[in-house]
Design an enzyme around this catalytic site. Sequence first.
Site, PDB file in Angstrom:
ATOM      1  N   HIS A 198       0.833  -1.215   0.000  1.00  0.00           N
ATOM      2  CA  HIS A 198       0.000   0.000   0.000  1.00  0.00           C
ATOM      3  C   HIS A 198       0.860   1.255   0.000  1.00  0.00           C
ATOM      4  O   HIS A 198       1.835   1.378   0.725  1.00  0.00           O
ATOM      5  CB  HIS A 198      -1.018   0.001   1.145  1.00  0.00           C
ATOM      6  CG  HIS A 198      -0.466   0.082   2.532  1.00  0.00           C
ATOM      7  ND1 HIS A 198      -0.164   1.286   3.142  1.00  0.00           N
ATOM      8  CD2 HIS A 198      -0.211  -0.878   3.447  1.00  0.00           C
ATOM      9  CE1 HIS A 198       0.248   1.061   4.367  1.00  0.00           C
ATOM     10  NE2 HIS A 198       0.249  -0.241   4.585  1.00  0.00           N
TER      11      HIS A 198
ATOM     12  N   ASP B 267       3.407  -6.263   3.535  1.00  0.00           N
ATOM     13  CA  ASP B 267       2.968  -5.156   4.396  1.00  0.00           C
ATOM     14  C   ASP B 267       3.297  -5.467   5.850  1.00  0.00           C
ATOM     15  O   ASP B 267       2.463  -5.323   6.744  1.00  0.00           O
ATOM     16  CB  ASP B 267       1.474  -4.893   4.226  1.00  0.00           C
ATOM     17  CG  ASP B 267       1.001  -3.685   5.043  1.00  0.00           C
ATOM     18  OD1 ASP B 267       1.852  -2.872   5.439  1.00  0.00           O
ATOM     19  OD2 ASP B 267      -0.216  -3.580   5.286  1.00  0.00           O
TER      20      ASP B 267
ATOM     21  N   ASP C 226       6.244   0.913   6.685  1.00  0.00           N
ATOM     22  CA  ASP C 226       4.799   0.748   6.531  1.00  0.00           C
ATOM     23  C   ASP C 226       4.260   1.821   5.597  1.00  0.00           C
ATOM     24  O   ASP C 226       3.874   2.889   6.037  1.00  0.00           O
ATOM     25  CB  ASP C 226       4.131   0.846   7.901  1.00  0.00           C
ATOM     26  CG  ASP C 226       2.640   0.541   7.850  1.00  0.00           C
ATOM     27  OD1 ASP C 226       2.192  -0.100   6.881  1.00  0.00           O
ATOM     28  OD2 ASP C 226       1.922   0.954   8.769  1.00  0.00           O
TER      29      ASP C 226
ATOM     30  N   GLU D  73      -5.055   1.961   2.427  1.00  0.00           N
ATOM     31  CA  GLU D  73      -5.090   0.804   3.317  1.00  0.00           C
ATOM     32  C   GLU D  73      -5.221   1.235   4.767  1.00  0.00           C
ATOM     33  O   GLU D  73      -5.901   0.585   5.566  1.00  0.00           O
ATOM     34  CB  GLU D  73      -3.818  -0.038   3.131  1.00  0.00           C
ATOM     35  CG  GLU D  73      -3.811  -1.362   3.892  1.00  0.00           C
ATOM     36  CD  GLU D  73      -3.289  -1.264   5.312  1.00  0.00           C
ATOM     37  OE1 GLU D  73      -3.448  -2.239   6.079  1.00  0.00           O
ATOM     38  OE2 GLU D  73      -2.706  -0.215   5.675  1.00  0.00           O
ATOM     39  N   GLU D  74      -4.582   2.349   5.129  1.00  0.00           N
ATOM     40  CA  GLU D  74      -4.490   2.727   6.530  1.00  0.00           C
ATOM     41  C   GLU D  74      -5.825   3.142   7.139  1.00  0.00           C
ATOM     42  O   GLU D  74      -6.072   2.859   8.316  1.00  0.00           O
ATOM     43  CB  GLU D  74      -3.480   3.879   6.706  1.00  0.00           C
ATOM     44  CG  GLU D  74      -2.030   3.517   6.394  1.00  0.00           C
ATOM     45  CD  GLU D  74      -1.421   2.537   7.379  1.00  0.00           C
ATOM     46  OE1 GLU D  74      -2.152   2.026   8.256  1.00  0.00           O
ATOM     47  OE2 GLU D  74      -0.221   2.279   7.285  1.00  0.00           O
TER      48      GLU D  74
ATOM     49  N   HIS E 267       3.362   3.199  12.383  1.00  0.00           N
ATOM     50  CA  HIS E 267       2.432   4.315  12.586  1.00  0.00           C
ATOM     51  C   HIS E 267       3.012   5.436  13.449  1.00  0.00           C
ATOM     52  O   HIS E 267       2.274   6.115  14.168  1.00  0.00           O
ATOM     53  CB  HIS E 267       1.123   3.825  13.219  1.00  0.00           C
ATOM     54  CG  HIS E 267       0.316   2.918  12.349  1.00  0.00           C
ATOM     55  ND1 HIS E 267      -0.921   2.442  12.722  1.00  0.00           N
ATOM     56  CD2 HIS E 267       0.554   2.389  11.122  1.00  0.00           C
ATOM     57  CE1 HIS E 267      -1.412   1.666  11.766  1.00  0.00           C
ATOM     58  NE2 HIS E 267      -0.518   1.617  10.782  1.00  0.00           N
TER      59      HIS E 267
END
Length: 460
Positions: A282, A356, A294, A328-329, A427
Amino acid sequence: MLILKSTSLLFVIALGISSIAKADQASQSKVVDSIYTEALVNGAAMDNLNTLVKHYPGRLSGSDNLQGAIMWGVSTLKALNIDNVYEQPVNVPHWIRGNPETFHIISNGVTTLLNGLALGGSASTPEDGLDAEVIEVSEFSEIAKLGSEAKGKIIFINHGINPSTQLTMTGYAHAVIGRSRGPAASASLGAVATLVRSMTLAKDEVPHTGATMFPPGVKHIPAAALSYLSADRLHEALIKDPHLKVHVAIHAQTLPDRASANVIGEIRGSEFPNQIIVVGGHLDSWDIAPGANDDGTGIVQSIEVLRLFKSLGLKPRHTIRCVLFVNEENGSAGANQYAAVARKSSERNIFAVESDAGGFDPKGFNLSNTNKDAANKAQKWLPLLSPHEISFIVEGGAGADVTPLAPLGTIVGELRPDSQRYFDYHHSVKDTLDNVNPRELELGAAALASLVWLEDSEGL
């Protein structure tokens, strides 16, 4: 005598089949070895990651940086001189953080700073923030038991990744329900805000954001994640003063959806062009995160699969398609759009694998299909992959972006790298380029390319 002759003939035939099988395995091994050699000697993944992260950090859906990354993805794929590169339009949500958040404890006239980040989908507080008493729960299921006690309070969900869980992805899956569903559950009881413990095992002051979901009809309330040490600090303060208050100021906004696109590049199959093997990651990342592990690593590894096929002159029988998914997030709009188009298409997506989980040392793969037999069938490939330290192919969950293809009969899966460091960065502002090892990154790309080639040449 006839029986003896027949048995002898069968033995000769068996010897011939065995010799052919060994010859086939030897030739397969040479191809897999060449994929690894090319990736490790001439790999382009790290250079691509450097460009993506430095020029387009914080690629959250709806942002200008995601739009820039989409343009980068198109140009990077076109530079491979592959058969087809195009954008697949999709509308994505547009949530913005606004001005920096502030959090602090108010107890006996003393204020104590807390480090936190609003969760994606959070509502804003009043401009000057809000102050309220706090109720702490140790897991998501305890929220419903609060009943009317939650009204007007801040609910603190003090449930992080269990450090005794060796597979940190499993620990994350068990804990993340508090972040994803806890604020909505709190809001339904009249809570004014929700705080959660960051989904990390790193004992530091860096908060980790992530998405939270409010079903239709549930009021959106302010929601945030506290750093590991700040969550500890609040927990300890509540023991001393159960009636303390916490000040929360969040300035987030949800704006109208914005036009965006998945980026797709493909090498057309020579025998079965309408049968598709997907490899992807992603393209979006959280607004505060550079997005290296990520999922910048998954993006560049997927692009590298196509580069490896081109560089080595591997002519696929099926179409090999690299998909750079968006959103995606905080919504999965890109994955859902790709699956919706696939559902109506005459093409058939037969196999889809995602990266991922960070660009760390690759260990194995999860595979899943309707009959639950894909991973078992794939054991035949382990002798070819194990010399390169891929030690398992197991039944298990696939990446979020390829999972929507499973109802279409697609075999779906994901690369599983070493997971011990992933949630240190996930994140957060720590998800930077210097936390990616170039050699581990290329090994992951080689593992993906090898699996794709084996599926293309032999299939399950």
